[in-house]
Design an enzyme around this catalytic site. Structure first.
Site, PDB file in Angstrom:
ATOM      1  CE  LYS A  10      -3.909  -2.258   2.345  1.00 22.51           C
ATOM      2  NZ  LYS A  10      -4.894  -2.169   3.459  1.00 22.51           N
ATOM      3  CG  HIS A 116      -5.337  -6.171  -0.260  1.00 26.05           C
ATOM      4  ND1 HIS A 116      -6.570  -6.126   0.344  1.00 26.05           N
ATOM      5  CD2 HIS A 116      -5.428  -7.090  -1.263  1.00 26.05           C
ATOM      6  CE1 HIS A 116      -7.386  -6.980  -0.280  1.00 26.05           C
ATOM      7  NE2 HIS A 116      -6.710  -7.575  -1.260  1.00 26.05           N
ATOM      8  CD  GLU A 127      -8.904  -8.827  -3.407  1.00 28.24           C
ATOM      9  OE1 GLU A 127      -9.666  -8.672  -2.432  1.00 28.24           O
ATOM     10  OE2 GLU A 127      -7.769  -9.340  -3.309  1.00 28.24           O
TER      11      GLU A 127
HETATM   12  P1  DAT Z   1      -7.671  -7.102   5.677  1.00 25.23           P
HETATM   13  O1  DAT Z   1      -6.924  -6.041   4.912  1.00 25.23           O
HETATM   14  O2  DAT Z   1      -6.848  -7.648   6.812  1.00 25.23           O
HETATM   15  O3  DAT Z   1      -8.248  -8.175   4.786  1.00 25.23           O
HETATM   16  P2  DAT Z   1     -10.413  -6.106   5.922  1.00 25.23           P
HETATM   17  O4  DAT Z   1     -10.697  -6.824   4.640  1.00 25.23           O
HETATM   18  O5  DAT Z   1     -11.291  -6.368   7.086  1.00 25.23           O
HETATM   19  O6  DAT Z   1      -8.901  -6.381   6.394  1.00 25.23           O
HETATM   20  O7  DAT Z   1     -10.428  -4.540   5.674  1.00 25.23           O
HETATM   21  C1  DAT Z   1      -9.865  -3.995   4.505  1.00 25.23           C
HETATM   22  C2  DAT Z   1      -9.055  -2.786   4.864  1.00 25.23           C
HETATM   23  O8  DAT Z   1      -9.908  -1.786   5.402  1.00 25.23           O
HETATM   24  C3  DAT Z   1      -7.995  -3.018   5.944  1.00 25.23           C
HETATM   25  O9  DAT Z   1      -6.797  -3.525   5.412  1.00 25.23           O
HETATM   26  C4  DAT Z   1      -7.833  -1.659   6.528  1.00 25.23           C
HETATM   27  C5  DAT Z   1      -9.217  -1.046   6.408  1.00 25.23           C
HETATM   28  N1  DAT Z   1      -9.961  -1.136   7.659  1.00 25.23           N
HETATM   29  C6  DAT Z   1     -10.503  -2.257   8.205  1.00 25.23           C
HETATM   30  N2  DAT Z   1     -11.131  -1.978   9.348  1.00 25.23           N
HETATM   31  C7  DAT Z   1     -10.982  -0.639   9.531  1.00 25.23           C
HETATM   32  C8  DAT Z   1     -11.401   0.266  10.539  1.00 25.23           C
HETATM   33  N3  DAT Z   1     -12.100  -0.134  11.598  1.00 25.23           N
HETATM   34  N4  DAT Z   1     -11.060   1.570  10.405  1.00 25.23           N
HETATM   35  C9  DAT Z   1     -10.349   1.998   9.332  1.00 25.23           C
HETATM   36  N5  DAT Z   1      -9.927   1.193   8.336  1.00 25.23           N
HETATM   37  C10 DAT Z   1     -10.234  -0.106   8.451  1.00 25.23           C
HETATM   38 MG    MG Z   2      -9.722  -8.131   3.356  1.00 24.43          MG
END
Ligand code: DAT
Ligand code: MG
Length: 133
Positions: A10, A116, A127
């Site tokens: 990222k 990611h 993706e």
């Molecule tokens: P991951 O990247 O571990 O798969 P995810 O799919 O739950 O996590 O979320 C995608 C992205 O969104 C994550 O990398 C960072 C952001 N994100 C997740 N939860 C968040 C939150 N509570 N506040 C801000 N950004 C968040």
């Molecule tokens: Mg995810």
């Protein structure tokens, strides 16, 4: 089982100069790099990439962060690529991520969490279509 996954380094990690160290970990682990590119997400592409999160309260933050600067995308191949890569990146909330994982070693933030990785074969297919088409 040899399969493929996608990871995205990222913009926070690119601007901090972590690209080489992150790719080094995947090569050291035994994965083969199949595709590699630097890209700048535009808004439309970012919204498509994160479509699964469109109703989440942090969606806008997510899109504006991923479009904020260059990112590096890779497709890698190797045994259990999806699950092994998820283990290597660590928990979403970097401050809680296991030391030894990429997020655990390089980050503290939740939104700006370094990397990611696809979480299933289906999300890899979707993706990688967004990023490498
Ligand atoms: P991951 O990247 O571990 O798969 P995810 O799919 O739950 O996590 O979320 C995608 C992205 O969104 C994550 O990398 C960072 C952001 N994100 C997740 N939860 C968040 C939150 N509570 N506040 C801000 N950004 C968040
Ligand atoms: Mg995810």
């Amino acid at each position: 089982m040899s399969d493929r996954t996608l990871f995205i380094i990222k913009p926070d990690a690119v601007s901090r100069g972590l690209v080489g160290r992150i790719i080094y970990r995947f090569e050291s682990k035994g994965f083969t790099i199949i595709r590699l590119r630097m890209l700048q997400f535009n808004r439309e592409q970012a919204e498509r990439f994160y479509n699964v999160h469109k109703d989440k309260p942090f969606f806008e933050e997510l899109v504006s962060f991923i479009t904020s600067g260059p990112a590096v995308a890779a497709i890698i191949e190797g045994d259990h690529a999806v699950s092994a890569t998820r283990l290597m990146i660590g928990s979403t909330r970097s401050h809680e991520a296991q030391p030894g994982s990429i997020r655990g070693d390089f980050g503290l933030d939740v939104a700006m969490n370094i990397i990611h990785a696809s979480d299933s074969a289906e999300s890899f297919k979707y993706e990688s279509g967004v990023v490498f088409s």
